[in-house]
Design a protein around this motif. Structure first.
Motif, mmCIF file in Angstrom:
data_model
loop_
_atom_site.group_PDB
_atom_site.id
_atom_site.type_symbol
_atom_site.label_atom_id
_atom_site.label_comp_id
_atom_site.label_asym_id
_atom_site.label_seq_id
_atom_site.Cartn_x
_atom_site.Cartn_y
_atom_site.Cartn_z
ATOM 1 N N GLY A 216 -13.209 99.831 -23.777
ATOM 2 C CA GLY A 216 -14.286 99.250 -24.165
ATOM 3 C C GLY A 216 -14.639 97.954 -23.273
ATOM 4 O O GLY A 216 -14.269 98.050 -22.268
ATOM 5 N N THR A 217 -15.469 97.029 -23.873
ATOM 6 C CA THR A 217 -15.590 95.744 -23.146
ATOM 7 C C THR A 217 -15.181 94.601 -23.594
ATOM 8 O O THR A 217 -15.124 93.523 -23.209
ATOM 9 C CB THR A 217 -17.218 95.655 -22.982
ATOM 10 N N ALA A 218 -14.623 94.566 -24.928
ATOM 11 C CA ALA A 218 -14.129 93.432 -25.366
ATOM 12 C C ALA A 218 -12.640 92.966 -25.071
ATOM 13 O O ALA A 218 -12.034 93.636 -24.537
ATOM 14 C CB ALA A 218 -14.078 93.769 -26.965
ATOM 15 N N THR A 219 -12.304 91.954 -25.361
ATOM 16 C CA THR A 219 -10.996 91.117 -25.301
ATOM 17 C C THR A 219 -10.375 91.189 -26.661
ATOM 18 O O THR A 219 -10.816 90.513 -27.488
ATOM 19 C CB THR A 219 -10.766 90.023 -24.603
ATOM 20 N N LEU A 220 -9.118 91.955 -27.018
ATOM 21 C CA LEU A 220 -8.750 92.023 -28.309
ATOM 22 C C LEU A 220 -7.241 91.584 -28.459
ATOM 23 O O LEU A 220 -6.563 91.966 -27.493
ATOM 24 C CB LEU A 220 -8.825 93.337 -28.980
ATOM 25 N N GLY A 221 -6.778 90.770 -29.450
ATOM 26 C CA GLY A 221 -5.556 90.812 -29.696
ATOM 27 C C GLY A 221 -5.084 91.706 -30.691
ATOM 28 O O GLY A 221 -5.896 91.750 -31.578
ATOM 29 N N ILE A 410 -5.229 87.158 -34.464
ATOM 30 C CA ILE A 410 -6.014 86.061 -33.783
ATOM 31 C C ILE A 410 -5.273 85.140 -32.859
ATOM 32 O O ILE A 410 -5.594 84.789 -32.051
ATOM 33 C CB ILE A 410 -6.706 85.535 -35.025
ATOM 34 N N ASN A 411 -3.899 84.765 -33.536
ATOM 35 C CA ASN A 411 -3.308 84.015 -32.856
ATOM 36 C C ASN A 411 -2.526 84.507 -31.494
ATOM 37 O O ASN A 411 -2.521 83.845 -30.697
ATOM 38 C CB ASN A 411 -1.958 83.545 -33.887
ATOM 39 N N VAL A 412 -2.532 85.809 -31.520
ATOM 40 C CA VAL A 412 -2.025 86.540 -30.407
ATOM 41 C C VAL A 412 -2.929 86.406 -29.442
ATOM 42 O O VAL A 412 -2.915 85.971 -28.075
ATOM 43 C CB VAL A 412 -1.798 87.915 -30.617
ATOM 44 N N LEU A 413 -4.425 86.437 -29.707
ATOM 45 C CA LEU A 413 -5.305 86.494 -28.725
ATOM 46 C C LEU A 413 -5.611 85.190 -28.542
ATOM 47 O O LEU A 413 -5.770 85.004 -27.034
ATOM 48 C CB LEU A 413 -6.797 86.854 -29.646
ATOM 49 N N ARG A 414 -5.404 84.176 -29.065
ATOM 50 C CA ARG A 414 -5.459 82.682 -28.512
ATOM 51 C C ARG A 414 -4.587 82.300 -27.648
ATOM 52 O O ARG A 414 -4.680 81.205 -26.898
ATOM 53 C CB ARG A 414 -5.659 81.937 -29.893
ATOM 54 N N ARG A 415 -3.610 83.048 -27.754
ATOM 55 C CA ARG A 415 -2.139 82.618 -26.789
ATOM 56 C C ARG A 415 -2.619 83.160 -25.375
ATOM 57 O O ARG A 415 -1.896 82.649 -24.325
ATOM 58 C CB ARG A 415 -1.044 83.537 -27.336
ATOM 59 N N HIS A 416 -3.640 83.964 -25.262
ATOM 60 C CA HIS A 416 -3.895 84.365 -23.719
ATOM 61 C C HIS A 416 -4.610 83.295 -23.203
ATOM 62 O O HIS A 416 -5.657 82.738 -23.581
ATOM 63 C CB HIS A 416 -4.918 85.437 -23.883
ATOM 64 N N GLY A 417 -3.917 82.709 -21.943
ATOM 65 C CA GLY A 417 -4.451 81.650 -21.202
ATOM 66 C C GLY A 417 -4.006 80.475 -21.769
ATOM 67 O O GLY A 417 -4.591 79.369 -21.427
ATOM 68 N N ASP A 418 -3.158 80.383 -22.666
ATOM 69 C CA ASP A 418 -2.712 79.098 -23.264
ATOM 70 C C ASP A 418 -1.656 78.267 -22.154
ATOM 71 O O ASP A 418 -0.738 78.948 -21.648
ATOM 72 C CB ASP A 418 -1.792 79.389 -24.466
ATOM 73 N N PRO A 419 -2.211 77.129 -21.877
ATOM 74 C CA PRO A 419 -1.661 76.413 -20.755
ATOM 75 C C PRO A 419 -0.013 75.952 -21.028
ATOM 76 O O PRO A 419 0.605 75.760 -20.194
ATOM 77 C CB PRO A 419 -2.552 75.241 -20.353
ATOM 78 N N ASP A 420 0.007 75.516 -22.291
ATOM 79 C CA ASP A 420 1.313 75.205 -22.963
ATOM 80 C C ASP A 420 2.394 76.411 -22.926
ATOM 81 O O ASP A 420 3.613 75.987 -22.825
ATOM 82 C CB ASP A 420 1.061 74.195 -24.074
ATOM 83 N N ILE A 421 1.895 77.428 -23.764
ATOM 84 C CA ILE A 421 2.861 78.432 -24.052
ATOM 85 C C ILE A 421 2.775 79.532 -23.254
ATOM 86 O O ILE A 421 1.750 80.208 -23.119
ATOM 87 C CB ILE A 421 2.679 78.588 -25.590
ATOM 88 N N THR A 422 3.611 79.797 -22.289
ATOM 89 C CA THR A 422 3.702 80.927 -21.545
ATOM 90 C C THR A 422 4.899 82.033 -22.066
ATOM 91 O O THR A 422 5.345 81.874 -23.210
ATOM 92 C CB THR A 422 4.226 80.481 -20.162
ATOM 93 N N LEU A 423 4.477 83.110 -21.250
ATOM 94 C CA LEU A 423 5.402 84.099 -21.940
ATOM 95 C C LEU A 423 6.973 83.967 -22.136
ATOM 96 O O LEU A 423 7.704 84.422 -23.158
ATOM 97 C CB LEU A 423 5.343 85.397 -20.883
#
Length: 468
Positions: A216-221, A410-423
């Motif tokens: 697909g084309t979307a970005t999903l968490g 939704i929270n997992v999706l928002r962690r994508h690119g989070d500058p403070d919380i890395t893997l």
């Protein structure tokens, strides 16, 4: 990319099976010798060719009583297993380096030594590797690895396919009838279980129909559940039949074990009375493992099908899939019962991780791992910690009840690119960051006497579960 396929023998002659079992038993001794000699730091940096040359020079290979190609392929396979355990031990070592070493230059130096297998030169790395990489022991005595040029297939007049593999005597092949019309190719792994031979081989994933489906084309968490395989950030559930499969199998195993325990008690009582014939009849006819193992294999196949189908549906929608790293292990705080553990089925987490990785690679989507700490406990709208009750998350600040898996996705999706919380951010630091953000959000909340228009504007960012 390669994927594994399995073919099975069909009504294999007992004599042939015993001949293959004897060969597998002898090759198990080869594996044991490899693990004993090179399964620790002594084998670091050695290749399977160097090991074969040593054995040929020392004459070790004579005592195994198998053909040269058989023991050489077994040595290669065992050395690959040792290398895999060593590489898996490097994963927690890298996490420890990121957690405890803040200097980027020092991190880079340690990572370089680890990648080049020169970790023994550094005392800190050596200590970490010794704590995470333990000497293994061989428990495999039912496998035969056959090189690609050492086997061939032939169809008989009835259309049945026969696979010919080397036996213990040179130029005497063992012919195995197969239950398929597709000829296995490449290097084969023969696994002997319960009077049947499993033939494992690999094929090119690009030739599979599922690999040719566009993503697909979307970005999903996505968030892994129990009653379903995955829940995405759009609120859709994928693989709804997983919970029923796991629950039904758990109940069946509990009832089966209850009956087997009763029969075992009867057999033990008969043995104590001296009635060995009755005890042996019960052990042979009622306490075997062949049927049990085949039922377990069928269940696992159904679960894998459910999981892979669900992951394909996610990739049908998404070009980027954001998920937690399901390969990481977490220590539970509460001791759970056997039936509960069977229902949770921890091994399905590994299958889901494998499915996400394989399907994403085959179909061209990107799989992004994020730190999922506290994603199932935090309200995605206000960022405050809520109260989890089953599949519901109660946010006391918003006054809204969310579907827990959708909220977590939704929270997992928002962690994508989070500058403070890395893997690799420790969970304690994640909690501090989340709590600080919630405090800042709480301080900017509208006053209780705010106008209805402002309240409607602040609540329009998300809908409660009753309106989704």
């Amino acid at each position: 990319m390669k994927v594994t396929r399995i073919a099975y023998s069909h009504r294999l002659n007992v004599g042939k099976y015993q001949a293959l079992a004897e060969q597998a038993q002898r090759l198990g001794a080869v594996r044991g010798e490899v693990w004993q000699r090179y399964g620790s730091i002594a084998g670091s940096g050695l290749t399977d060719r160097q090991v074969r040359d040593r054995w040929l020079a020392e004459g070790i290979h004579h005592r195994f009583g198998v053909l040269a190609n058989a023991w050489k392929e077994t040595v290669r396979d065992a050395m690959a297993d040792i290398a895999a355990t060593r590489e898996s031990a490097k994963v927690p070592v890298r996490r420890a380096i990121l957690r405890h070493i803040s200097d980027q230059k020092e991190q880079k130096r340690l990572f370089s030594l680890l990648k080049a297998d020169r970790w023994a030169d550094d005392p800190y790395l050596s200590r970490l590797m010794r704590s995470h990489w333990r000497r293994g022991h061989n428990r495999t005595h039912n496998q035969i690895v056959v090189r690609a040029d050492q086997h061939h297939t032939q169809a008989d007049e009835g259309g049945r396919l026969w696979l010919a593999v080397p036996g213990l005597v040179r130029r005497q092949m063992v012919r195995i009838p197969l239950n398929t019309t597709v000829a296995p190719t490449g290097t084969l792994r023969l696994i002997l279980r319960g009077g049947r031979v499993e033939i494992h081989y690999q094929i090119d994933a690009a030739s599979m129909k599922t690999s040719q489906r566009p993503c697909g084309t979307a970005t999903l968490g996505v968030d892994k559940g129990y009653t379903e395989v995955l829940t995405d950030s759009d609120g859709n559930h994928h693989g709804d039949g997983l919970g029923h499969l796991l629950s039904a199998e758990s109940d069946r195993i509990r009832e089966r074990n209850r009956r087997r325990a009763k029969l075992r008690s009867i057999a033990n009582t008969a043995a104590r009375r001296g009635d060995q014939a009755k005890a042996e009849r019960i052990a042979v006819n009622n306490l075997g493992t062949i049927k049990r193992d085949r039922q377990a294999a069928r269940h696992q196949a159904r679960v894998r099908t459910e999981i892979f189908t669900a992951v394909h549906r996610v990739v049908d929608k998404a070009a980027v899939v954001v998920a937690e790293d399901l390969t990481r292990t977490f220590t539970g705080r509460k001791q759970l019962g056997r039936n509960t553990n069977r229902r949770l089925a921890a091994w399905t987490k590994g299958v889901t991780a494998q499915a996400l990785k394989n399907v994403s690679e085959r179909r061209g989507s990107a799989l992004v791992h994020v730190n999922a700490a506290y994603t199932s406990q935090v309200c995605h709208r206000c960022g405050c910690f809520g109260r989890r009750a089953g599949d519901r998350l109660h946010c006391t600040l918003c006054g809204v009840v969310w579907q827990a898996d959708v909220n977590a996705a939704i929270n997992v999706l928002r962690r994508h690119g989070d500058p403070d919380i890395t893997l690799h951010t420790p969970h304690r630091a994640v909690r501090q960051i989340v709590q600080a953000r919630a405090d800042r959000h709480r301080s900017r909340l509208p006053l209780p006497d705010s106008s209805p228009a402002r309240r409607a504007e602040s609540e329009s960012s998300a809908l409660p579960i009753s309106e989704q």
